[in-house]
Design a protein around this motif. Structure first.
Motif, mmCIF file in Angstrom:
data_model
loop_
_atom_site.group_PDB
_atom_site.id
_atom_site.type_symbol
_atom_site.label_atom_id
_atom_site.label_comp_id
_atom_site.label_asym_id
_atom_site.label_seq_id
_atom_site.Cartn_x
_atom_site.Cartn_y
_atom_site.Cartn_z
ATOM 1 N N SER A 98 0.796 -1.294 -0.120
ATOM 2 C CA SER A 98 0.221 -0.204 0.038
ATOM 3 C C SER A 98 0.864 1.103 -0.113
ATOM 4 O O SER A 98 1.758 1.637 0.919
ATOM 5 N N SER A 99 0.434 2.154 -0.864
ATOM 6 C CA SER A 99 1.411 3.414 -1.054
ATOM 7 C C SER A 99 0.862 4.438 0.283
ATOM 8 O O SER A 99 1.362 5.625 0.405
ATOM 9 N N HIS A 100 -0.146 4.015 1.150
ATOM 10 C CA HIS A 100 -0.704 4.872 2.011
ATOM 11 C C HIS A 100 0.191 4.716 3.369
ATOM 12 O O HIS A 100 -0.132 5.429 4.355
ATOM 13 N N LEU A 101 1.113 3.748 3.423
ATOM 14 C CA LEU A 101 1.686 3.536 4.600
ATOM 15 C C LEU A 101 2.774 4.667 4.798
ATOM 16 O O LEU A 101 3.506 5.108 3.941
ATOM 17 N N PRO A 102 2.844 4.935 6.143
ATOM 18 C CA PRO A 102 3.792 6.050 6.436
ATOM 19 C C PRO A 102 5.465 5.527 6.273
ATOM 20 O O PRO A 102 5.780 4.676 6.449
ATOM 21 N N ALA A 103 6.087 6.701 5.896
ATOM 22 C CA ALA A 103 7.473 6.545 5.412
ATOM 23 C C ALA A 103 8.483 5.837 6.542
ATOM 24 O O ALA A 103 9.266 5.036 6.265
ATOM 25 N N TYR A 104 8.051 6.566 7.781
ATOM 26 C CA TYR A 104 8.862 5.969 8.882
ATOM 27 C C TYR A 104 8.534 4.470 9.209
ATOM 28 O O TYR A 104 9.563 3.728 9.537
ATOM 29 N N LEU A 105 7.408 3.816 8.716
ATOM 30 C CA LEU A 105 7.090 2.305 9.067
ATOM 31 C C LEU A 105 7.862 1.793 8.058
ATOM 32 O O LEU A 105 8.471 0.611 8.256
ATOM 33 N N VAL A 106 7.875 2.033 6.634
ATOM 34 C CA VAL A 106 8.327 1.267 5.617
ATOM 35 C C VAL A 106 10.138 1.435 5.845
ATOM 36 O O VAL A 106 10.835 0.352 5.564
ATOM 37 N N ALA A 107 10.411 2.611 6.247
ATOM 38 C CA ALA A 107 11.948 2.697 6.586
ATOM 39 C C ALA A 107 12.333 1.804 7.423
ATOM 40 O O ALA A 107 13.616 1.325 7.438
ATOM 41 N N ALA A 108 11.794 1.498 8.536
ATOM 42 C CA ALA A 108 12.147 0.766 9.753
ATOM 43 C C ALA A 108 12.178 -0.824 8.965
ATOM 44 O O ALA A 108 12.983 -1.435 9.391
ATOM 45 N N PHE A 109 11.124 -0.971 8.236
ATOM 46 C CA PHE A 109 11.291 -2.453 7.496
ATOM 47 C C PHE A 109 12.529 -2.631 6.673
ATOM 48 O O PHE A 109 13.363 -3.645 6.709
ATOM 49 N N ILE A 110 12.594 -1.570 6.001
ATOM 50 C CA ILE A 110 13.946 -1.635 5.055
ATOM 51 C C ILE A 110 15.176 -1.745 5.613
ATOM 52 O O ILE A 110 16.255 -2.519 5.631
ATOM 53 N N LYS A 111 15.542 -0.795 6.768
ATOM 54 C CA LYS A 111 16.558 -0.886 7.628
ATOM 55 C C LYS A 111 16.827 -2.173 8.346
ATOM 56 O O LYS A 111 17.945 -2.724 8.344
ATOM 57 N N ARG A 112 15.756 -2.830 8.701
ATOM 58 C CA ARG A 112 16.060 -3.932 9.892
ATOM 59 C C ARG A 112 16.328 -5.176 8.867
ATOM 60 O O ARG A 112 17.078 -5.856 8.912
ATOM 61 N N LEU A 113 15.430 -5.296 7.769
ATOM 62 C CA LEU A 113 16.033 -6.194 6.638
ATOM 63 C C LEU A 113 17.388 -6.114 6.225
ATOM 64 O O LEU A 113 17.980 -6.985 6.119
ATOM 65 N N SER A 114 17.944 -4.783 6.008
ATOM 66 C CA SER A 114 19.200 -4.733 5.569
ATOM 67 C C SER A 114 20.165 -4.868 6.619
ATOM 68 O O SER A 114 21.405 -5.671 6.106
ATOM 69 N N ARG A 115 20.011 -4.718 7.749
ATOM 70 C CA ARG A 115 20.878 -5.132 9.023
ATOM 71 C C ARG A 115 21.004 -6.388 8.965
ATOM 72 O O ARG A 115 22.168 -6.939 9.275
ATOM 73 N N PHE A 126 13.962 -6.977 -3.259
ATOM 74 C CA PHE A 126 12.465 -6.987 -2.428
ATOM 75 C C PHE A 126 12.897 -5.351 -1.831
ATOM 76 O O PHE A 126 11.799 -4.682 -1.957
ATOM 77 N N ILE A 127 13.851 -5.103 -1.280
ATOM 78 C CA ILE A 127 14.147 -3.700 -1.005
ATOM 79 C C ILE A 127 14.258 -2.281 -2.039
ATOM 80 O O ILE A 127 13.434 -1.546 -1.821
ATOM 81 N N CYS A 128 14.590 -2.894 -2.941
ATOM 82 C CA CYS A 128 14.578 -2.021 -4.133
ATOM 83 C C CYS A 128 13.101 -1.620 -4.590
ATOM 84 O O CYS A 128 12.722 -0.634 -4.685
ATOM 85 N N ASN A 129 12.071 -2.627 -4.571
ATOM 86 C CA ASN A 129 10.725 -2.590 -4.683
ATOM 87 C C ASN A 129 10.141 -1.639 -3.768
ATOM 88 O O ASN A 129 9.472 -0.967 -4.141
ATOM 89 N N LEU A 130 10.652 -1.671 -2.328
ATOM 90 C CA LEU A 130 10.040 -0.720 -1.483
ATOM 91 C C LEU A 130 10.399 0.769 -1.777
ATOM 92 O O LEU A 130 9.482 1.682 -1.507
ATOM 93 N N PHE A 131 11.703 0.736 -2.235
ATOM 94 C CA PHE A 131 11.835 2.234 -2.578
ATOM 95 C C PHE A 131 11.094 2.683 -3.573
ATOM 96 O O PHE A 131 10.789 3.939 -3.763
ATOM 97 N N ARG A 132 10.664 1.872 -4.739
ATOM 98 C CA ARG A 132 9.885 2.290 -5.680
ATOM 99 C C ARG A 132 8.492 2.803 -5.330
ATOM 100 O O ARG A 132 7.956 3.544 -5.690
ATOM 101 N N ARG A 133 7.979 2.062 -4.404
ATOM 102 C CA ARG A 133 6.546 2.254 -3.862
ATOM 103 C C ARG A 133 6.346 3.545 -3.021
ATOM 104 O O ARG A 133 5.411 3.950 -3.174
ATOM 105 N N HIS A 134 7.489 3.656 -2.251
ATOM 106 C CA HIS A 134 7.706 4.626 -1.260
ATOM 107 C C HIS A 134 8.839 5.558 -1.606
ATOM 108 O O HIS A 134 10.057 5.417 -0.938
ATOM 109 N N PRO A 135 9.037 6.383 -2.318
ATOM 110 C CA PRO A 135 9.971 7.256 -2.893
ATOM 111 C C PRO A 135 10.361 8.123 -1.555
ATOM 112 O O PRO A 135 11.719 8.409 -1.527
ATOM 113 N N ALA A 136 9.538 8.601 -0.688
ATOM 114 C CA ALA A 136 10.091 9.241 0.467
ATOM 115 C C ALA A 136 11.356 8.467 1.286
ATOM 116 O O ALA A 136 11.970 9.300 2.152
#
Length: 509
Positions: A350-367, A383-393
């Motif tokens: 969903s593109s309506h998810l807040p940026a802080y939430l998606v960023a937390a998932f990206i960061k944890r998956l990366s770590r 998978f992480i690249c797709n999250l960046f495409r959906r959530h440019p923020a």
């Protein structure tokens, strides 16, 4: 052979003349014997004997009086014979039910098949007296005896249950088995005071998990036997089948299950159970409890929760917080990895998810990716690249010139349970930059994608979700390397120097 001939003689005598009825005891005596071959012969003889008596209508129909009462009451000789033979039939059924727990599988199988033959014949030639229109004449009590034999408390009956599955293709048999299993679970688990019974519960699961429910009423065409007023009975209604199916699973899942069985249930829940329930939302308590357990059980509960959230408007408080807490090092190693990431991908679409939430998932998956195997990295980086495409923020994590260079400078709090408090948006993806120096060239190449601007089209990760180490190794082995021209000086000595003194004393041959 002599024993088989003797049994054949008994069979012929009993069926030939009622004066020889007492010879049925010879057959029943062998049925209760110790010799396996004798028991098998006796079981087959009983099948032919009582099968013929049912077809000929020579067993008493209706409520069966005691043998002593039949002598005292004013019954005709015909009725007394039928009452007496019906008692012998009941003794045979009891003995066959006991033999379903025999140590030899062949005896179990023959006993099962004989009892199911009796079920079919009793359905065709009912022993239940029809007192009013709508009386159900199906031999439910006899089928309960069979179900009881399939569900022993202290041994695995999966082989016998697999033999029974052919009967579950009949719509009427399936319906009455479901009702019998529901009753059995209630009685057995109540006696144990909620203590798990691993063998019994596994046997129940083996019996009910392969059930193929019809999708519509017009699919219900295969019945073992149809009564005259069949269309008026519940057994012919899909709604009644669904209600019975739903009740059975709810009662089964109400009791504490062994961990291994918990996982097996969750694996099939989303496609073999929920679609055939009248009210799938009744599974909310079970799924939310499973989701809260943690580990692999929580991962597997995601599938069922996804269906309830998307199709039945389930509201789950702090769902994403719990989903975030499931991200631990094991997610890259568990055998349910493909299913988990497929569902996480759906939940984060969903593109309506807040940026802080998606960023937390990206960061944890990366770590967590820092210690992941190559086959998991080749899936999680796209998978992480797709999250960046959906959530440019969230791209600020990549384009932060003065961001942290390693873990010591990173403001991200890995141990924080709440995504909103993790400070992920203040961080950068130094982990992905580290993976650009990975020992596996494919991983390094995949991580380098973030150095360039991402295309708008998402990567298809479906083919990467189940990538295994074996496939990676196989790919490397089959890879053809190009011949590289090299210029080198022919070795002349042990250490490759001209006039090497060692060459005088050592040879390379």
């Amino acid at each position: 052979m002599a024993r088989a001939a003797a049994l054949a003689s008994c069979l012929e005598a009993v069926l030939g003349s009622r004066g020889n009825a007492n010879r049925v005891f010879e057959i029943l005596e062998l049925l209760a014997g110790q010799e396996e071959e004798e028991v098998l012969c006796a079981a087959r003889t009983c099948s032919r004997l009582f099968g013929a008596l049912l077809e000929r209508g020579e067993l008493f129909v209706g409520a069966l009086p005691a043998e002593e009462d039949s002598l005292a009451e004013n019954y005709s000789a015909e009725d007394r014979y039928k009452i007496w033979m019906r008692h012998r039939y009941n003794e045979c059924v009891d003995c066959l039910a006991e033999l379903m727990g025999h140590h030899a599988f062949q005896v179990k199988e023959v006993s099962l098949c004989t009892l199911m033959k009796f079920v079919e014949l009793e359905a065709r030639y009912p022993l239940i007296k029809v007192e009013w229109k709508g009386t159900l004449t199906f031999p439910c009590e006899l089928l309960k005896v069979v179900v009881g034999g399939l569900l022993p408390l202290n041994e695995d009956a999966s082989l016998l249950i697999s033999r029974f599955q052919e009967y579950m293709e009949y719509d009427d048999i399936r319906y009455f088995v479901i009702k019998a299993v529901t009753e059995s679970i209630g009685q057995v688990m109540q006696k144990t005071k909620e203590r798990p019974l691993p063998f019994y519960q596994q046997n129940v699961f083996s019996l009910i998990s392969p059930i193929n429910m019809p999708n519509k009423e017009s699919d219900m065409v295969k019945f073992m036997v149809k009564q005259d007023n069949w269309e008026e009975l519940k057994v012919s209604k899909l709604q009644a089948h669904k209600q019975a199916f739903e009740k059975m699973w709810l009662i089964f899942l109400k009791h504490k299950l062994p961990t291994g069985l918990y996982k097996k249930v969750l694996v099939i829940l989303h496609d073999s159970i929920l679609p055939y329930m009248n009210e799938p939302t009744l599974m909310i308590d079970f799924l939310t409890a499973a989701y809260g357990i943690g580990g692999a059980i929580s991962l597997l509960a995601l599938n069922g929760l996804f269906i309830l959230i998307h199709q039945h408007n389930l509201e789950y408080p702090d769902f994403y917080k719990k989903l975030y807490s499931l991200l631990d090092p094991s997610i890259y190693h568990v055998k349910y990895r493909a299913r988990f990431f497929h569902l996480v991908d759906l939940f984060l679409s969903s593109s309506h998810l807040p940026a802080y939430l998606v960023a937390a998932f990206i960061k944890r998956l990366s770590r967590l990716a820092l210690t992941a195997p190559p086959e998991a990295l080749l899936m999680v980086i796209p998978f992480i690249c797709n999250l960046f495409r959906r959530h440019p923020a969230c791209k600020v994590l990549v384009h932060r010139p003065n961001g942290p260079e390693d873990m010591s400078e990173d403001p991200y709090i890995m141990e924080e349970e709440s995504p909103s408090e993790s400070r992920a948006l203040e961080s950068s993806l130094w982990e992905i930059r580290s993976l650009q120096n990975h020992y596996h060239p494919d991983v390094a190449k995949a991580a380098a994608v973030l150095n360039q601007s991402l295309s708008e089209i998402e990567d298809d990760i479906s083919g990467l979700l189940e990538l295994s180490a074996y496939e990676l190794f196989d790919k490397e082995v089959k890879k053809k390397s190009a011949d590289v021209p090299l210029e080198f000086e022919q070795i002349r000595g042990l250490f490759g120097k001209k006039n090497d003194i060692f060459a005088e004393h050592f040879s390379l041959d």
